[in-house]
Write an enzyme that holds these catalytic residues in place. Sequence first.
Site, PDB file in Angstrom:
ATOM      1  N   TYR A 192      14.340  29.347 -15.355  1.00 46.72           N
ATOM      2  CA  TYR A 192      14.320  30.803 -15.256  1.00 46.72           C
ATOM      3  C   TYR A 192      12.870  31.299 -15.223  1.00 46.72           C
ATOM      4  O   TYR A 192      12.525  32.215 -14.472  1.00 46.72           O
ATOM      5  CB  TYR A 192      15.069  31.384 -16.450  1.00 46.72           C
ATOM      6  CG  TYR A 192      15.421  32.848 -16.341  1.00 46.72           C
ATOM      7  CD1 TYR A 192      16.207  33.312 -15.295  1.00 46.72           C
ATOM      8  CD2 TYR A 192      14.990  33.763 -17.283  1.00 46.72           C
ATOM      9  CE1 TYR A 192      16.549  34.643 -15.201  1.00 46.72           C
ATOM     10  CE2 TYR A 192      15.332  35.099 -17.207  1.00 46.72           C
ATOM     11  CZ  TYR A 192      16.107  35.535 -16.162  1.00 46.72           C
ATOM     12  OH  TYR A 192      16.445  36.861 -16.086  1.00 46.72           O
TER      13      TYR A 192
ATOM     14  N   CYS B 276      15.439  45.146 -16.335  1.00 43.25           N
ATOM     15  CA  CYS B 276      15.501  43.684 -16.417  1.00 43.25           C
ATOM     16  C   CYS B 276      14.156  43.039 -16.102  1.00 43.25           C
ATOM     17  O   CYS B 276      13.619  42.266 -16.876  1.00 43.25           O
ATOM     18  CB  CYS B 276      16.557  43.142 -15.469  1.00 43.25           C
ATOM     19  SG  CYS B 276      18.201  43.520 -16.055  1.00 43.25           S
ATOM     20  N   HIS B 277      13.624  43.340 -14.923  1.00 47.55           N
ATOM     21  CA  HIS B 277      12.384  42.683 -14.543  1.00 47.55           C
ATOM     22  C   HIS B 277      11.319  43.695 -14.127  1.00 47.55           C
ATOM     23  O   HIS B 277      10.361  43.353 -13.449  1.00 47.55           O
ATOM     24  CB  HIS B 277      12.638  41.657 -13.439  1.00 47.55           C
ATOM     25  CG  HIS B 277      13.642  40.614 -13.843  1.00 47.55           C
ATOM     26  ND1 HIS B 277      14.934  40.644 -13.417  1.00 47.55           N
ATOM     27  CD2 HIS B 277      13.543  39.569 -14.672  1.00 47.55           C
ATOM     28  CE1 HIS B 277      15.596  39.636 -13.964  1.00 47.55           C
ATOM     29  NE2 HIS B 277      14.783  38.970 -14.725  1.00 47.55           N
ATOM     30  N   GLY B 278      11.537  44.947 -14.480  1.00 52.60           N
ATOM     31  CA  GLY B 278      10.487  45.942 -14.346  1.00 52.60           C
ATOM     32  C   GLY B 278      10.233  46.503 -12.960  1.00 52.60           C
ATOM     33  O   GLY B 278       9.138  46.990 -12.690  1.00 52.60           O
TER      34      GLY B 278
END
Lengths: 687, 138
Positions: free
Chosen positions: A295, B102-104
């Site tokens: 990940y 989540c990932h900006g």
Amino acid sequence: MSGPSDYQPSNPALQWIERRLPILGLVHSSFVVYPTPRNLNYWWTFGAILSFMLGMQILTGVILAMHYTPHADLAFKSVELLVRDVNYGWLLRNMHACGASMFFFAVYVHMLRGLYYGSYKEPREVLWILGVIIYLLMMATGFMGYVLPWGQMSFWGATVITNLFSAIPYVGESIVTLLWGGYSVGNPTLNRFFSLHYLLPFLIAGVVVLHVWALHVAGQNNPDGVEPKTEKDTVPFTPHATIKDGFGVACFLLLYAWFIFYMPNYLGDADNYIPANPGVTPPHIVPEWYYLPFYAILRSIPNKLAGVIGMFSAIIILCFLPWLDAAKTRSSKYRPLAKQFFWIFVAVCILLGYLGAQPPEGIYVIAGRVLTVCYFAYFLIVLPLLSRIETPRPVPNSISEAILAKSGKAVASIAVALVAAGALFVGTLQDARAEEGGTKPPGNSWSFAGPFGKYDRGALQRGLKVYKEVCSNCHSLSYIAFRNLGDPGGPGYSVAQVAAFASNYKIKDGPNDQGDMFERPGRAADYFPSPFPNEQAARAANGGAAPPDLSLITKARSYGRGFPMFLVDFFSQYQEQGPDYVSAVLQGFEDKAPEGVSIPEGSYYNKYFPGHAIKMPKPLSDGQVTYDDGSPATVAQYAKDVTTFLMWTAEPHMEARKRLGLQVFVFLIIFAFLMYFTKKKVWADSH
Amino acid sequence: MNPDASTIAAGAPIEVDLSPVAEGQDIKVFWRGKPIYISHRTKKQIDEARAVPVASLPDPQSDEARVKAGHDQWLVVIGICTHLGCIPIAHEGNYDGFFCPCHGSQYDSSGRIRQGPAPANLPVPPYQFVSDTKIQIG
């Protein structure tokens, strides 16, 4: 599996079978007389441990499937009811969920052992590649299994992972629709994941047979990396390897049981105790710990397609390992440089795992990129280069010669390093729950903490009273039936008391013969009724924020413990983040928000609530609930009692779990000692 | 393994009444299991979205191309981050638009990607105005 056998059973009935199907001869030649190198160390027992874990996962999985309902509306509840109502359901579920982690832990040790001792080299290339295939199947199985409980992390994990395929140009979107069986992750997705999760373990078992077959054709590698030459170099598989593997499995079971009985939720994510909600994304989506290094690689690469390719190549590259590392010397024991780079590689993997659990911002992104480069450089630059420039130390002529010159010092240090590494690895998950501007809740001394913890009966009964008089006005408790109040390990009411308690409630039933719904007094088998008919009504009555169900609240809430506390927690068995948080929130209300914190209209300031603005008004005040047993009627006491009660609703079989855990540990320790001394006796002549 | 008939039937077009959505507000409706954001944009948001030079964007697309002519105040986008499918939060981030927790990834008031790992703008679902205050999605 190594050619025709000359095995002749003495029993005439077995002879009759053997002439028609030489299966006994196969077992005899593969697992009894099969020659195994004399110098194998304990890292080689992980093969047996893995076979054991596969059997364990299939056995517990088949029984769990008898009680599980693969439907988006029912899956979460069916898992909860399985844990609460099925005989030893909590044990089955813990064994299966922790078993997955243990399976991956063992497979990583097994793979690193192969990497260190060069077990992938000629003539074991196919054996190694079959192993990589098993690993890939395990990853797919583990991922789909994690989706089945249909909690928040299940749902969003499924969304993120299936979306990886949308990165493929042109056909990506259609592939994703095909995986989902719809336009988003939903019921059809859950159904097919259940089907595949049931199928894949049997495929794994099939490939394992091929893996063992290939192993028995090429023969086992060994720590010195020289092939057995004479009979003096080997010992028969039974009893030597069998008993040694037995001892290895017994030791591994101790670790496994530690998780099953004492820390079943240590490796999990609190968010997965919240039912899946397609409308709300959890703030941090974190995969299970065993996927974290990959990940991290995915997130380090800024381009979406390149990230997905990078992640998959990190695994596929293992298939090419036999050709990337062309060094003639197998074992890193005799390769001074390769040995050092191996440990650097292990450190890189662990650090990548750590980064995979961190939010993708700032220094973490840069560190992730550096480590991703290091990961690939090990395979693509270091190994090919080392095989050309490294001068290996002289390899012994035979295994017997190696044994005469052996030194056992390395094993201990490696063991320490790997245990520390493993502990660090499994704990990274805890760190992922970064704080959202909340203050850390203070710790409490709970009666149910620790290996011998028990619920305080008085606190459970007082907590029930607080719930009934205060919390139940807004919060449901839908997984708890009145009968549970009389269960062993619970508040300890008698059958008559439970019946009397239940009859105070009005339960909606029907339809009757006229087709009408009617109300009747509650019975012991009824569940606590909800204060609102549905979620929308709950939302509308509470200013837009639906009060959550409290059955699981102490397991569904947590906070980050941070490094190194999560390592300490593994040994101290601290797992009361949830109760600490719940109790802190109940007491964390302050009338005036501190300077600089603005609280929106209709919300209240709470010191411990993430973001500080909570929709729930201060629920408890001194003297609000009258206690009959003389306990102080204070907010602190109320909070303590109701939290104890809610811990029991979340974990009703905790006392049985810890009691059985003690028995299992006593048994396992005695068993491991017996195995160890038997092993010493069996091996006495072989060293 | 493609969607079955009932799933496809449940994905038929839906009608949404826009009259209760005040300026500066937005609503989230579900269509085909996906959240659709319908924003009633303010003048400021529209001006911001149009002031950006299109060529400078990661996924160049003009604001005019993402809304229906004559209904410039209405932005209709699928609220699924084009990175890995999380749901962005409306009215957050540096661009008066959407922010994915989540990932900006950050999207502007036209739902276009401005910052972060997402490769593309928030997609505009097929929709049309049935009347001035009603749209049909699908």
